[in-house]
Design a protein around this motif. Structure first.
Motif, mmCIF file in Angstrom:
data_model
loop_
_atom_site.group_PDB
_atom_site.id
_atom_site.type_symbol
_atom_site.label_atom_id
_atom_site.label_comp_id
_atom_site.label_asym_id
_atom_site.label_seq_id
_atom_site.Cartn_x
_atom_site.Cartn_y
_atom_site.Cartn_z
ATOM 1 N N VAL A 1 0.863 -1.181 0.000
ATOM 2 C CA VAL A 1 0.000 0.000 0.000
ATOM 3 C C VAL A 1 0.899 1.231 0.000
ATOM 4 O O VAL A 1 1.655 1.458 0.943
ATOM 5 C CB VAL A 1 -0.920 0.039 1.247
ATOM 6 C CG1 VAL A 1 -1.792 1.283 1.209
ATOM 7 C CG2 VAL A 1 -1.770 -1.208 1.326
ATOM 8 N N ARG A 2 0.838 2.007 -1.060
ATOM 9 C CA ARG A 2 1.653 3.226 -1.121
ATOM 10 C C ARG A 2 0.936 4.357 -0.393
ATOM 11 O O ARG A 2 -0.191 4.697 -0.692
ATOM 12 C CB ARG A 2 1.936 3.620 -2.573
ATOM 13 C CG ARG A 2 2.775 4.894 -2.697
ATOM 14 C CD ARG A 2 3.178 5.172 -4.113
ATOM 15 N NE ARG A 2 4.211 4.246 -4.571
ATOM 16 C CZ ARG A 2 5.511 4.373 -4.314
ATOM 17 N NH1 ARG A 2 5.944 5.405 -3.581
ATOM 18 N NH2 ARG A 2 6.374 3.496 -4.771
ATOM 19 N N ARG A 3 1.647 4.956 0.617
ATOM 20 C CA ARG A 3 1.063 6.054 1.376
ATOM 21 C C ARG A 3 1.911 7.329 1.303
ATOM 22 O O ARG A 3 1.443 8.406 1.651
ATOM 23 C CB ARG A 3 0.870 5.643 2.840
ATOM 24 C CG ARG A 3 -0.099 4.494 3.042
ATOM 25 C CD ARG A 3 -1.466 4.781 2.461
ATOM 26 N NE ARG A 3 -2.117 5.904 3.116
ATOM 27 C CZ ARG A 3 -2.923 6.756 2.508
ATOM 28 N NH1 ARG A 3 -3.157 6.660 1.211
ATOM 29 N NH2 ARG A 3 -3.478 7.747 3.183
ATOM 30 N N ASN A 4 3.176 7.237 0.928
ATOM 31 C CA ASN A 4 4.035 8.411 0.701
ATOM 32 C C ASN A 4 4.056 9.369 1.894
ATOM 33 O O ASN A 4 3.813 10.577 1.753
ATOM 34 C CB ASN A 4 3.591 9.155 -0.565
ATOM 35 C CG ASN A 4 4.026 8.438 -1.826
ATOM 36 O OD1 ASN A 4 4.678 7.395 -1.766
ATOM 37 N ND2 ASN A 4 3.667 8.985 -2.973
ATOM 38 N N MET A 5 4.364 8.831 3.071
ATOM 39 C CA MET A 5 4.463 9.623 4.290
ATOM 40 C C MET A 5 5.694 9.207 5.078
ATOM 41 O O MET A 5 6.170 8.076 4.964
ATOM 42 C CB MET A 5 3.223 9.425 5.178
ATOM 43 C CG MET A 5 1.899 9.735 4.533
ATOM 44 S SD MET A 5 0.515 9.347 5.643
ATOM 45 C CE MET A 5 -0.868 9.566 4.521
ATOM 46 N N VAL A 6 6.189 10.115 5.900
ATOM 47 C CA VAL A 6 7.215 9.797 6.892
ATOM 48 C C VAL A 6 6.820 10.484 8.195
ATOM 49 O O VAL A 6 6.229 11.572 8.185
ATOM 50 C CB VAL A 6 8.635 10.238 6.461
ATOM 51 C CG1 VAL A 6 9.174 9.341 5.357
ATOM 52 C CG2 VAL A 6 8.645 11.702 6.012
ATOM 53 N N LEU A 7 7.129 9.828 9.308
ATOM 54 C CA LEU A 7 6.811 10.367 10.629
ATOM 55 C C LEU A 7 8.062 10.331 11.488
ATOM 56 O O LEU A 7 8.934 9.467 11.293
ATOM 57 C CB LEU A 7 5.706 9.559 11.317
ATOM 58 C CG LEU A 7 4.326 9.534 10.645
ATOM 59 C CD1 LEU A 7 4.232 8.355 9.682
ATOM 60 C CD2 LEU A 7 3.217 9.454 11.683
ATOM 61 N N ALA A 8 8.154 11.243 12.461
ATOM 62 C CA ALA A 8 9.350 11.304 13.293
ATOM 63 C C ALA A 8 9.005 11.831 14.676
ATOM 64 O O ALA A 8 8.046 12.589 14.857
ATOM 65 C CB ALA A 8 10.417 12.194 12.649
ATOM 66 N N GLY A 9 9.825 11.406 15.660
ATOM 67 C CA GLY A 9 9.667 11.876 17.025
ATOM 68 C C GLY A 9 10.496 11.053 17.974
ATOM 69 O O GLY A 9 11.131 10.064 17.579
ATOM 70 N N THR A 10 10.485 11.435 19.236
ATOM 71 C CA THR A 10 11.309 10.752 20.237
ATOM 72 C C THR A 10 10.558 9.653 20.977
ATOM 73 O O THR A 10 11.186 8.825 21.640
ATOM 74 C CB THR A 10 11.823 11.763 21.278
ATOM 75 O OG1 THR A 10 10.710 12.441 21.863
ATOM 76 C CG2 THR A 10 12.753 12.776 20.641
ATOM 77 N N ASP A 11 9.243 9.629 20.881
ATOM 78 C CA ASP A 11 8.437 8.686 21.664
ATOM 79 C C ASP A 11 7.914 7.579 20.754
ATOM 80 O O ASP A 11 7.022 7.789 19.937
ATOM 81 C CB ASP A 11 7.275 9.431 22.330
ATOM 82 C CG ASP A 11 6.480 8.573 23.292
ATOM 83 O OD1 ASP A 11 6.288 7.381 23.019
ATOM 84 O OD2 ASP A 11 6.033 9.108 24.325
ATOM 85 N N MET A 12 8.468 6.366 20.917
ATOM 86 C CA MET A 12 8.098 5.262 20.030
ATOM 87 C C MET A 12 6.657 4.809 20.260
ATOM 88 O O MET A 12 5.996 4.336 19.330
ATOM 89 C CB MET A 12 9.055 4.089 20.212
ATOM 90 C CG MET A 12 9.191 3.570 21.619
ATOM 91 S SD MET A 12 10.520 2.338 21.738
ATOM 92 C CE MET A 12 10.660 2.183 23.529
ATOM 93 N N VAL A 13 6.135 4.951 21.467
ATOM 94 C CA VAL A 13 4.754 4.565 21.736
ATOM 95 C C VAL A 13 3.791 5.557 21.085
ATOM 96 O O VAL A 13 2.809 5.165 20.444
ATOM 97 C CB VAL A 13 4.502 4.479 23.251
ATOM 98 C CG1 VAL A 13 3.047 4.102 23.533
ATOM 99 C CG2 VAL A 13 5.442 3.462 23.895
#
Length: 613
Positions: A343-355
């Protein structure tokens, strides 16, 4: 008559071929084996742990805790060359998206210091070509490293380390480690990681790529160390794990998974931790064990026992991520392997909290984060937060606007672990001598029963370690008892829903004083539900929920969830299959808890819903 019967019996066998003796012998053996199996099932001890909530070591992060999750889509206005969410992206576009999300996050640069060993943990689980979606796209890793080289301090040491669970390096072909059935192939090479390494080297950025299944190919166990699970983890599956020293000694550990469906529901940041368990000790497939006597194996008794959930928490607590970057460029639905649909969604996410990131990703995949067991457990253990009030979403688009219904793992796969969801695990309990589902044993009609902690025979809140609410785990084996479990249910808005429930003996359920379920039956081995037991109506507000179970066999277990009813037509572009009028298509997405529904122990507790994002 007795003599005549005896003569007939002897005559039959004397006149028949020897086959009759064989048939009789095998039938007798089958009856004996069935008897042994039933006896073992009824007498075997519970694998579930049930303890008072007051005895749990962890209770999540502090109330004042806050974190941020940044998200960039390929169609965002800040992207230099915007593109639709369903079109293929170039290396340059992906690098630009990674730069933008790291800038938007703002939390990575403060973690870096001169000379730091920066270890990047991707998900390279199978030998598959770039773009398949099963592995973390190396172009996302490349964008991350280029950003650090450009924005971070001098002399950073970059190490990419992964213990792939579905491939064995060709350099280990003729060794004892080639014993678990994994394909002999270089997963890094096929996924394009060495090409990424060459592109970076051309710009004088050195990256070391480590197969974390082995200390080295020449000396597989050197550099593999036992690391203990912290003593504040409530339900460790093992007390210690074998892990590559590169991960254990990282100054900065960056978790870079790819977003996929799996039997633990989702595999993103937390599930990516299974890949730090060293294959030299656990076997390449992790669940088969290493080649030497006494070598451990992961996933023991899965799926009957929720070992994978507990292992995820164990491993994440040993080496928690300092930062996370999620590859949601090409994802996987229905499952996490190369053969499952992309499934192509073309997004990236980032942050310090893995939960927090995993909670956002669960919502992006069309799931209720409260319905993902290892995510809920990780939040309870204090590994991060999944409380929307504590999570800032930094994005041009809302999470709901970016959500796409991912097809869930199929019913019947691995004990329905990925198809069911999550039982409420905290209940008040009560019991009485009896064996009749229709008799009220609490001194009032069952419909009027309200559990109050430590009053009227009710326990304090009890936490169960698995989806199976097993009364035996708390009370011990018993016969001829009736058990009760009680909690409150908070419903955000009036609606119809599906009751998903299984149990091993006669059971009845009341919601808000109305009986919503009744089934009298003899003992049957409980299993996680694969379908709805019926439609129920949920009035808005907070309502008492009572489950009553009769025990005549020494076992008393139920599993239950309250799940959404999907529309017959999903919005265009929001799912691979939008027409849910057919049973087949409806089954692809069914089984997720009603969004915003909360199980509570306090009749007046506050509720925060993921619907607000």
């Amino acid at each position: 008559m007795k003599d005549h019967g005896k003569e007939f019996f002897m005559s039959y066998f004397s006149q028949s071929s020897g086959k009759n003796y064989v048939y009789f012998f095998f039938a007798f053996c089958i009856v004996i084996l069935i008897g042994f199996d039933i006896a073992f099932t009824l007498q075997s001890p519970s694998t579930v742990t049930a303890i008072p909530v007051s005895q749990l070591k962890s209770d999540g992060v502090p109330d004042e805790y806050r974190t941020k999750v940044a998200m960039i889509r390929s169609d965002d206005s800040v992207v230099e060359n915007p593109a639709a969410l369903d079109v293929e992206l170039s290396l340059e576009q992906i690098n630009d998206m990674v730069f933008k999300v790291l800038d938007l996050s703002g939390d990575l640069k403060p973690l870096l210091f001169e000379g730091a060993n920066v270890v990047i943990k991707p998900n390279v689980v199978e030998p598959a070509n770039l773009g398949n979606g099963v592995n973390t796209d190396p172009r996302v890793i490349e964008g991350l490293i280029r950003w650090m080289a450009q924005n971070g301090p001098d002399r950073l040491n970059y190490i990419v380390a992964e213990g792939g669970g579905g491939w064995l390096s060709p350099r280990m072909r003729n060794t004892k480690y080639n014993s678990g059935g994994a394909p002999v192939a270089d997963g890094y090479q096929q996924a394009g990681y060495y090409q990424m390494q060459d592109r970076l080297a051309a710009d004088h950025i050195h990256v070391e790529i480590v197969d974390a299944d082995f200390g080295s190919y020449e000396n597989p166990l050197q550099g593999i160390r036992l690391a203990p699970v912290p003593d504040w983890i409530d339900f460790p599956e093992y007390s210690e794990y074998w892990i590559h020293e590169a991960i254990l000694d990282a100054d900065v550990l960056i978790n870079v998974p790819v977003m996929k469906m799996h039997t633990p529901q989702i595999t993103v940041c937390l599930k990516n931790y299974i890949g730090i368990a060293a294959g030299a000790k656990y076997g390449t497939y992790k669940g088969v064990g290493g080649p030497d006597p006494g070598d451990p194996k992961l996933h023991r008794d899965w799926p009957d026992h929720n070992s994978v959930e507990l292992e995820i928490i164990d491993l994440a607590s040993i080496a928690p991520s300092d930062y996370c970057l999620v590859d949601a460029i090409v994802c996987k639905e229905r499952g996490k392997t190369a053969t499952h649909p992309a499934v192509r969604r073309n997004m990236v996410l980032a942050g310090t909290d893995m939960v927090a990131i995993d909670a956002v990703c669960a919502r992006l995949m069309g799931l209720n984060p409260d319905d993902v067991a290892h995510l809920v457990n990780a939040a309870r253990e204090g590994l991060g937060t999944m409380n929307p009030d504590q999570i800032e979403i930094a994005s041009e688009h809302s999470i709901d606007d970016s959500m796409y219904y991912f097809e869930r793992t199929q019913a019947g796969s691995q004990g329905n672990r990925g198809h069911f969801g999550m039982t409420n695990r905290v209940w008040l309990l009560n019991s009485a001598a009896g064996d009749n589902l229709d008799t009220a044993y609490l001194g009032i009609p069952d419909a009027d029963a309200i559990g109050t902690p430590n009053q009227g025979g009710w326990t304090e809140p009890i936490y169960f370690s698995d989806e199976y609410i097993d009364f035996e785990a708390y009370y011990g084996p018993s016969n001829s008892n009736v058990f009760y479990a009680f909690c409150w249910v908070d419903v955000p808005e009036e609606q119809d829903a599906e009751l998903w429930i299984t149990h091993d003996e006669s059971c009845a359920v009341w919601l808000g004083g109305e009986q919503i379920y009744y089934q009298a039956l003899r003992y049957r081995s409980p299993a996680l539900p694969s379908a709805s037991a019926g439609k129920i109506h949920l009035p808005q507000g907070r309502h008492p929920l009572l489950v009553k179970l009769v025990d005549t066999t020494g076992n008393a277990t139920f599993v239950m969830n309250i799940c959404r009813i999907l529309p017959t037509q999903l919005p265009a572009g929001k799912a691979t299959y939008t027409n849910l009028r057919t049973t087949t298509n409806y089954a692809r997405y069914k089984g997720t808890r009603v969004m915003g529904l909360k199980f509570e122990q306090d009749a007046s507790a506050g509720v925060t819903s993921w619907e607000s994002f």
